[in-house]
Design an enzyme around this catalytic site. Structure first.
Site, PDB file in Angstrom:
ATOM      1  N   GLU A   1       7.495   4.413   2.994  1.00  0.00           N
ATOM      2  CA  GLU A   1       7.037   3.956   4.315  1.00  0.00           C
ATOM      3  C   GLU A   1       7.871   2.758   4.718  1.00  0.00           C
ATOM      4  OE1 GLU A   1       2.853   2.922   4.496  1.00  0.00           O
ATOM      5  OE2 GLU A   1       2.266   4.736   3.435  1.00  0.00           O
TER       6      GLU A   1
ATOM      7  N   GLU B   1      -0.248   3.678  -2.381  1.00  0.00           N
ATOM      8  CA  GLU B   1      -0.437   2.232  -2.575  1.00  0.00           C
ATOM      9  C   GLU B   1      -1.560   1.923  -3.559  1.00  0.00           C
ATOM     10  OE1 GLU B   1       1.345   0.592   1.623  1.00  0.00           O
ATOM     11  OE2 GLU B   1      -0.807   0.624   1.437  1.00  0.00           O
TER      12      GLU B   1
HETATM   13  C1  BGP Z   1       0.131   1.175   4.631  1.00  0.00           C
HETATM   14  C2  BGP Z   1      -0.553   2.516   4.623  1.00  0.00           C
HETATM   15  C3  BGP Z   1      -0.275   3.370   5.806  1.00  0.00           C
HETATM   16  C4  BGP Z   1       0.043   2.664   7.096  1.00  0.00           C
HETATM   17  C5  BGP Z   1       0.716   1.324   6.954  1.00  0.00           C
HETATM   18  C6  BGP Z   1       0.699   0.437   8.172  1.00  0.00           C
HETATM   19  O1  BGP Z   1      -0.644   0.284   3.886  1.00  0.00           O
HETATM   20  O2  BGP Z   1      -0.183   3.253   3.471  1.00  0.00           O
HETATM   21  O3  BGP Z   1      -1.297   4.320   5.849  1.00  0.00           O
HETATM   22  O4  BGP Z   1      -0.908   2.767   8.054  1.00  0.00           O
HETATM   23  O5  BGP Z   1       0.212   0.576   5.891  1.00  0.00           O
HETATM   24  O6  BGP Z   1      -0.534  -0.237   8.276  1.00  0.00           O
HETATM   25  P1  BGP Z   1      -1.359  -0.264   9.624  1.00  0.00           P
HETATM   26  O7  BGP Z   1      -1.473   1.144  10.059  1.00  0.00           O
HETATM   27  O8  BGP Z   1      -2.679  -0.856   9.296  1.00  0.00           O
HETATM   28  O9  BGP Z   1      -0.570  -1.108  10.545  1.00  0.00           O
END
Ligand code: BGP
Length: 478
Positions: A381, A189
């Site tokens: 993701e 990201e």
């Molecule tokens: C993205 C990241 C991940 C992941 C996801 C969900 O921004 O790349 O690492 O964690 O978000 O976010 P969170 O875990 O804060 O709910």
């Protein structure tokens, strides 16, 4: 219509959210290790407050190093449980898995060239364990865990010297795994440099006179590092496939009023297209040059840097997809997503954190990116955070997660029918891990439950949720 046998069905994870062992076998501290669990001190803390690093928070973290609770130092202890975890992942039937390597494990001092063999050994063991089960590892080189030494000594990514230090690290890893790995993602990201400057760029907010300018300077350096990494990677192994990765924030204008439509277009340029235009087309588009001018942002961009960026573009695009939003010139209700605040769409439902659920949005972004860039796409993701209840007999009835995944995968299939070239779908994340932004455990994404609470209490045992069995069965028929 079915998915091809080459389609990557997999999962995604990151070193700081899973590994733990933050100070074991030579690893140095990272920006993730210095994020304490702020919600325990103040339940009302907002995501925007939590994600920022200030001098007073950093001082607090360093002065109370052993008293405060830092969830990412423990993760889910994957450093020690990787064999059992990978076995459970293999039984899920997936054929790929994205992990990240921690720079701070490989070159702990960052600028002395001393490579930590124990760090390499750990990742070799993990990679070989995945390969044992015919699971293709996909590697991210930097996933929100910049070594703290880079912050202390160089002030984060805004310093151009960091580019070469990162390339030294990348070179070590590319060479070490040149025969084992095909897919590489230099930065998770990359747009986080703008939206979450601590994890994305190692910037302490009150050290910067103009945080927006410092974030764009950091971003420019990240772009150069990305291109230099591509160049060096292809020399080491011309078959490597290198991808960029953005947090996708697709949005719709609230209605057909032209002011809303143009606002939406500008929003998409700044939140998503800029990053892809630079890394896929190798150009800084005019809209950003105008935006910098209008906002008095000055960035020292040299001709030879532009040349590097233009000559070394990515092979594929990967992105995270969690939700969509809307744009309106009028004020609307908002929600804090992982990196930014977004406006809510009244037509959608949401999870406990107010993240809106929009399966069609996945089809929309896939079509949009394919039409715009014509590069193979990887969903790096996708998933949803829910609070799960573990029953007395260690079950989790998570039909809500099953519905979410089913609806999203159906739209993925629709996009393939539309003609989009998407070669993989990686769940965030098959196994519960520490939340990236809020550092809590109770925001669970996994198909595998990890028995740890927000303060790290629990047995750390793994239990299979209903969604695990559902997903296993579902992909076996695809
Ligand atoms: C993205 C990241 C991940 C992941 C996801 C969900 O921004 O790349 O690492 O964690 O978000 O976010 P969170 O875990 O804060 O709910």
């Amino acid at each position: 219509m079915k998915f091809t046998k080459y389609f990557l069905w997999g999962g995604s994870s990151s070193a700081p959210q899973t590994e733990g062992a933050y100070n074991i076998d030579g690893k140095s501290l990272t920006v993730a290790d210095l994020k304490y669990y702020e919600l325990v001190l103040d339940k009302k803390k907002t995501i925007s407050e939590i994600k920022k690093m200030t001098n007073s928070k950093l001082r607090n973290a360093l002065e109370n190093f052993n008293e405060l609770y830092f969830p990412k130092r423990l993760g889910i202890n994957f450093y020690n449980t990787y064999k059992e975890d990978i076995k459970l992942l293999s039984e899920l039937g997936i054929n790929s898995f994205r992990i990240s390597i921690s720079w701070a494990r490989i070159i702990p001092n960052c600028d002395d060239g001393v490579v930590n063999q124990k760090g390499l050994e750990f990742y070799r063991n993990v990679i070989m364990e995945f390969k044992k089960y015919k699971i293709e590892p996909i590697i991210t080189l930097s996933h929100f865990d910049l070594p703290f030494k880079i912050v202390e000594k160089y002030g984060g990514w805004k310093n151009k010297k960091v580019i070469d230090l990162f390339i030294e690290y990348a070179k070590v890893v590319f060479k070490e795994f040149k025969n084992e790995i095909t897919y590489w993602i230099p930065f998770n990201e990359i747009n986080a440099a703008l939206f979450s400057p601590w994890v994305g760029a190692g910037l302490i907010i009150d050290n910067e006179d103009n945080i927006l300018q410092s974030s764009y300077i950091s971003l420019h350096n990240l772009f150069i590092a990305n291109s230099k990494a591509i160049k060096i990677a292809k020399i080491i192994n011309s078959n490597f496939k290198i991808g960029c990765m953005i947090a996708s924030f697709p949005s719709y204008p609230i209605n057909s009023k032209p002011d809303n439509v143009i606002l939406n277009q500008k929003d998409q340029q700044l939140k998503m297209y800029l990053y892809l235009d630079v890394m896929c087309k190798g150009i800084y588009p005019n809209y950003i040059l105008k935006y910098w001018k209008d906002n008095n942002i000055s960035i020292d961009i040299k001709d030879d840097e532009l040349k590097i960026i233009s000559n070394n573009n990515v092979d594929f695009i990967s992105f995270s997809y969690y939700m969509t939003s809307i744009n309106s010139v009028e004020k609307t209700e908002e929600v804090e997503a992982n990196l930014i605040t977004l406006s809510k769409n009244p037509f959608l439902t949401e999870n406990d954190w107010g993240w809106q659920i929009d399966p069609l949005g996945l089809r929309y972004i896939l079509n949009d990116l394919w039409d715009r860039y014509n590069l193979p796409l990887l969903i790096a993701e996708n998933g949803v955070g829910f609070k799960d209840d573990l029953t007395k007999d260690h079950k989790v009835n998570d039909n809500y997660r099953i519905s979410y995944l089913k609806d999203h995968i159906e739209q993925l299939l629709e996009s393939i029918k539309d003609g989009v070239n998407v070669f993989g779908y990686l769940l965030w994340s098959p196994i519960d891990s520490v939340s990236s932004v809020t550092n809590e455990m109770s925001k669970r994404y996994g198909l595998i439950y990890v028995d740890l609470d927000d303060l790290g209490n629990g047995t750390n045992k793994r239990f299979l949720k209903d969604s695990y069995y559902w997903f296993k069965n579902y992909i076996s028929q695809k």
